[in-house]
Scaffold this active site. Structure first.
Site, PDB file in Angstrom:
ATOM      1  NE  ARG A   1       8.367   5.125  -0.767  1.00  0.00           N
ATOM      2  CZ  ARG A   1       8.153   3.994  -0.090  1.00  0.00           C
ATOM      3  NH1 ARG A   1       7.145   3.212  -0.411  1.00  0.00           N
ATOM      4  NH2 ARG A   1       8.952   3.656   0.905  1.00  0.00           N
TER       5      ARG A   1
ATOM      6  CD  GLU B   1       1.212  -4.436   3.114  1.00  0.00           C
ATOM      7  OE1 GLU B   1       1.291  -3.212   2.924  1.00  0.00           O
ATOM      8  OE2 GLU B   1       2.010  -5.067   3.846  1.00  0.00           O
ATOM      9  CG  ASP B   2       3.159  -2.349  -0.300  1.00  0.00           C
ATOM     10  OD1 ASP B   2       2.951  -3.201   0.590  1.00  0.00           O
ATOM     11  OD2 ASP B   2       4.251  -1.765  -0.400  1.00  0.00           O
TER      12      ASP B   2
ATOM     13  CG  ASP C   1      10.510   1.535  -1.165  1.00  0.00           C
ATOM     14  OD1 ASP C   1       9.585   0.811  -0.759  1.00  0.00           O
ATOM     15  OD2 ASP C   1      11.622   1.589  -0.600  1.00  0.00           O
TER      16      ASP C   1
ATOM     17  CE  LYS D   1       7.220  -9.737  -4.557  1.00  0.00           C
ATOM     18  NZ  LYS D   1       8.578  -9.419  -4.047  1.00  0.00           N
TER      19      LYS D   1
ATOM     20  NE  ARG E   1       8.357   5.628   4.424  1.00  0.00           N
ATOM     21  CZ  ARG E   1       9.632   6.044   4.416  1.00  0.00           C
ATOM     22  NH1 ARG E   1      10.011   7.031   3.632  1.00  0.00           N
ATOM     23  NH2 ARG E   1      10.520   5.447   5.189  1.00  0.00           N
ATOM     24  N   GLY E   2       4.160   2.015   1.380  1.00  0.00           N
ATOM     25  CA  GLY E   2       3.922   1.459   0.053  1.00  0.00           C
ATOM     26  C   GLY E   2       2.497   1.525  -0.473  1.00  0.00           C
TER      27      GLY E   2
ATOM     28  CG  PHE F   1      12.613  -6.083  -5.230  1.00  0.00           C
ATOM     29  CD1 PHE F   1      12.450  -6.450  -3.904  1.00  0.00           C
ATOM     30  CD2 PHE F   1      12.670  -4.731  -5.548  1.00  0.00           C
ATOM     31  CE1 PHE F   1      12.352  -5.486  -2.903  1.00  0.00           C
ATOM     32  CE2 PHE F   1      12.576  -3.761  -4.549  1.00  0.00           C
ATOM     33  CZ  PHE F   1      12.417  -4.149  -3.231  1.00  0.00           C
ATOM     34  CB  VAL F   2       7.404  -5.270  -8.286  1.00  0.00           C
ATOM     35  CG1 VAL F   2       7.334  -6.555  -9.088  1.00  0.00           C
ATOM     36  CG2 VAL F   2       6.639  -5.405  -6.974  1.00  0.00           C
TER      37      VAL F   2
ATOM     38  CG  ASP G   1       7.702 -10.876   0.029  1.00  0.00           C
ATOM     39  OD1 ASP G   1       7.632 -11.609  -0.957  1.00  0.00           O
ATOM     40  OD2 ASP G   1       8.778 -10.558   0.564  1.00  0.00           O
TER      41      ASP G   1
HETATM   42  P1  IMP Z   1       6.078  -9.414   4.271  1.00  0.00           P
HETATM   43  O1  IMP Z   1       6.029  -9.148   5.724  1.00  0.00           O
HETATM   44  O2  IMP Z   1       7.246 -10.277   3.888  1.00  0.00           O
HETATM   45  O3  IMP Z   1       4.797  -9.920   3.670  1.00  0.00           O
HETATM   46  O4  IMP Z   1       6.464  -8.051   3.627  1.00  0.00           O
HETATM   47  C1  IMP Z   1       5.603  -7.225   2.997  1.00  0.00           C
HETATM   48  C2  IMP Z   1       6.300  -5.906   2.736  1.00  0.00           C
HETATM   49  O5  IMP Z   1       7.603  -6.085   2.149  1.00  0.00           O
HETATM   50  C3  IMP Z   1       5.518  -5.142   1.712  1.00  0.00           C
HETATM   51  O6  IMP Z   1       4.555  -4.349   2.336  1.00  0.00           O
HETATM   52  C4  IMP Z   1       6.575  -4.315   1.050  1.00  0.00           C
HETATM   53  O7  IMP Z   1       6.768  -3.130   1.778  1.00  0.00           O
HETATM   54  C5  IMP Z   1       7.823  -5.147   1.131  1.00  0.00           C
HETATM   55  N1  IMP Z   1       8.022  -5.838  -0.142  1.00  0.00           N
HETATM   56  C6  IMP Z   1       7.791  -7.137  -0.417  1.00  0.00           C
HETATM   57  N2  IMP Z   1       8.062  -7.427  -1.692  1.00  0.00           N
HETATM   58  C7  IMP Z   1       8.478  -6.262  -2.254  1.00  0.00           C
HETATM   59  C8  IMP Z   1       8.874  -5.895  -3.600  1.00  0.00           C
HETATM   60  O8  IMP Z   1       8.905  -6.695  -4.552  1.00  0.00           O
HETATM   61  N3  IMP Z   1       9.200  -4.581  -3.778  1.00  0.00           N
HETATM   62  C9  IMP Z   1       9.198  -3.678  -2.770  1.00  0.00           C
HETATM   63  N4  IMP Z   1       8.810  -3.961  -1.527  1.00  0.00           N
HETATM   64  C10 IMP Z   1       8.454  -5.255  -1.267  1.00  0.00           C
HETATM   65 MG    MG Z   2       4.914  -2.375   3.108  1.00  0.00          MG
END
Ligand code: IMP
Ligand code: MG
Length: 186
Positions: free
Chosen positions: A167, A101-102, A161, A133, A45-46, A154-155, A105
């Site tokens: 959000r 994508e939001d 969220d 990141k 949802r981000g 963590f943002v 990570d």
């Molecule tokens: P990845 O698979 O580890 O790249 O995860 C990405 C997803 O983790 C993002 O789409 C977010 O939904 C969540 N996420 C990663 N970092 C944060 C953060 O700092 N705040 C909130 N959600 C995060």
């Molecule tokens: Mg996400």
């Protein structure tokens, strides 16, 4: 961990986000110039706030679709599994698509989603991530466009969220816990 008390330290202002969205949209418009239709795919949802602002700045014929994933870590393994909770409504074969994508990570979510979408043979697939990141990356995946590179914090806000909260914050901020003295577990 169940922290209830935290404050949000400002990181990226609403004004800075709006200015960056304009720049990104200009580059995306240029890249896809001449397309018959760009399918903009938001990862729920981000990305819902970001995609709403971004598509309104695109000077292209646009359609919007959404995909929802859920990822969960297994503490015994370094690999992560990503599940598709809600698939696209439309076909993307032979189409121009932009994945929105939001945050990138570890990269597992994007890696999985891009592999899935690629298997459906879009004509062209690019990715726009609001935040990146890079220091957290576990799999080699890159967005075509990144709004802002941020440190390993963590943002929340602008669609993003913490436990489904914040959000609706218009800017992006860093979560800072203030309940340090009752940490029985960790
Ligand atoms: P990845 O698979 O580890 O790249 O995860 C990405 C997803 O983790 C993002 O789409 C977010 O939904 C969540 N996420 C990663 N970092 C944060 C953060 O700092 N705040 C909130 N959600 C995060
Ligand atoms: Mg996400």
């Amino acid at each position: 961990m169940d922290h209830s008390n935290y404050v949000i330290d400002p990181l990226i202002s609403a004004k800075a986000i709006a200015a960056r969205v304009e720049e990104l949209a200009a580059e995306i418009t240029e890249t896809f110039k001449g397309t018959d239709k760009l399918i903009v795919i938001g990862l729920l949802r981000g990305s819902f706030v970001f995609i709403a602002d971004l598509v309104r700045e695109l000077d292209l014929p646009v359609e919007v679709d959404f995909l929802e994933t859920s990822s969960y870590g297994n503490s015994m393994e370094s690999s992560r599994e990503v599940r598709i909770l809600k698939d696209l409504r439309g076909e993307i074969e032979g189409r121009d698509i932009l994945v929105v994508e939001d945050i990138v990570d570890t990269g597992h979510t994007l890696h999985h989603v891009l592999n899935l979408l690629k298997s459906r043979n879009p004509r062209r697939m690019e990715v726009c991530a609001l935040l990146d990141k890079p220091s957290r990356r576990e799999v080699d995946v890159k967005a075509t466009w990144v709004g802002f590179e941020i440190p390993d914090k963590f943002v929340v806000g602008y669609g993003i969220d913490y436990a489904q909260r914040n959000r609706n914050l218009p800017h992006i901020g860093v979560v800072r816990f203030t309940d340090r003295d009752d940490e029985s577990e960790s």
